[in-house]
Structure formats: C-alpha cells, structure tokens
Scaffold this motif. Structure first.
Motif, PDB file in Angstrom:
ATOM      1  N   ALA A  34       0.840  -1.202   0.000  1.00 42.10           N
ATOM      2  CA  ALA A  34       0.000   0.000   0.000  1.00 42.10           C
ATOM      3  C   ALA A  34       0.872   1.247   0.000  1.00 42.10           C
ATOM      4  N   THR A  70       0.333   2.941  -3.596  1.00 44.93           N
ATOM      5  CA  THR A  70      -0.678   4.005  -3.539  1.00 44.93           C
ATOM      6  C   THR A  70      -0.296   5.153  -2.619  1.00 44.93           C
ATOM      7  N   GLU A  88      -0.573   5.094   0.450  1.00 42.28           N
ATOM      8  CA  GLU A  88      -1.475   4.977   1.595  1.00 42.28           C
ATOM      9  C   GLU A  88      -0.685   4.514   2.821  1.00 42.28           C
ATOM     10  N   SER A 101      -7.668  -1.139   0.473  1.00 41.69           N
ATOM     11  CA  SER A 101      -8.598  -0.318  -0.310  1.00 41.69           C
ATOM     12  C   SER A 101      -8.764  -0.908  -1.704  1.00 41.69           C
ATOM     13  N   GLU A 156      -8.522   0.746  -4.395  1.00 41.30           N
ATOM     14  CA  GLU A 156      -7.449   1.344  -5.196  1.00 41.30           C
ATOM     15  C   GLU A 156      -6.192   0.472  -5.146  1.00 41.30           C
ATOM     16  N   LEU A 157      -5.871  -0.029  -3.955  1.00 39.12           N
ATOM     17  CA  LEU A 157      -4.699  -0.902  -3.820  1.00 39.12           C
ATOM     18  C   LEU A 157      -4.911  -2.204  -4.587  1.00 39.12           C
ATOM     19  N   ALA A 212      -4.314  -1.810  -8.162  1.00 41.58           N
ATOM     20  CA  ALA A 212      -2.912  -1.562  -8.496  1.00 41.58           C
ATOM     21  C   ALA A 212      -2.054  -2.823  -8.390  1.00 41.58           C
TER      22      ALA A 212
END
Length: 159
Positions: free
Chosen positions: A43, A47, A49, A59, A61-62, A65
C-alpha cells in the motif's frame, strides 16, 4: 414438518449448492496477519497509503494496483499468502491474473520461459513463479537452457 416421501427430489426445492452458486463473490471475513502485512507494505509503495497498525482491510485502489508479478516478488508473500490475497481481491470484484497460467506440464512451462527469455520478455516474477511451481511439484530437473539464463541474470546483477 417434513415433506412427504412421495414427492420427487426435483419438487423439494433448489439444492443447497445451486443457491450458493448464484451469490455474488464477497471478500473473506478477514485476511491473515501475514497477508495484511504484505498488503500494508505494498500500500505504501503502490498508492502512498499509510495503513493503520492492527487489523486493516486493503482499499479497492490498492487491489486495482496489484499485479501477480508484484505479489510474487514481495517479501513474505509465499504461494499460500499470494493465493489468499488473490482470493480476497476476487471477492472484492478485482481479478489478479496469475504470472504463469496454472496447468500444463513443467516441460511446457520451462519451454515458454526459455522462449520469453530469448525474446527479452522474461520477468523476475515469472522466474520466481516457475521456480516455486517446480519446487511445489518436487521436480529436481531444471533444463540446461534455463540454468544458463539464470546464470546470466545473476552475473549481470553482481558485475
């Protein structure tokens, strides 16, 4: 009250398995500590994060990715942890494709890797995945052509 015995099996309602098969995938209740730690490390890298200490869920988003190559080369991410993360992502609706498609013979896998290497398209994640698969299947034979590739890679990194 039980159903009468004279009814045929098809009239008793849907089978339990068919009901479960229609459900949409959902993530497991929680990830193991090792999987969480691997994802926390990724992460930060992928990202930016900063996950909190303790229990945490990645998340979306992670998950988007993530790549199998990245998981295969991450510290403390062995085959079981990688599969757990891939399953978690699948439950969240994100598919992470395997580095080397499962199935096929080891000789077929080695042949494809040798071809990729001669084309200049071999990644370190593919090498790691192939070696892990070979170890899991307790193979003691690695083709000479692939051994030559490994030696060239190792020498290029140390010179």
């Amino acid at each position: 009250m039980s159903e009468p015995r004279s009814r045929s099996v098809g009239q008793r309602g849907p089978a339990v398995g068919s009901v479960q098969a229609k459900r949409t995938p959902v993530p497991m209740q929680r990830l193991s500590v090792r999987a969480q730690n691997v994802l926390k490390e990724l992460a930060v890298e992928l990202t930016g994060e900063q996950p909190p200490k303790g229990t945490w869920s990645p998340s979306r988003e992670l998950l988007l990715a993530l790549t199998a190559e990245r998981l295969a080369t991450t510290r403390n991410c062995g085959p079981h942890t990688m599969q757990e993360i891939v399953d978690w992502a699948q439950g969240c609706g994100v598919t992470i494709k395997p580095v080397i498609p499962p199935g096929g013979s080891l000789s077929q896998m080695w042949g494809e890797l040798i071809t990729n290497a001669s084309d200049g398209a071999l990644t370190s994640a593919e090498i790691v995945s192939a070696l892990q698969r070979s170890i899991r299947r307790k193979s003691v034979r690695i083709p000479i052509a692939f051994q030559v590739i490994l030696v060239k890679i190792l020498l290029s990194n140390y010179e």
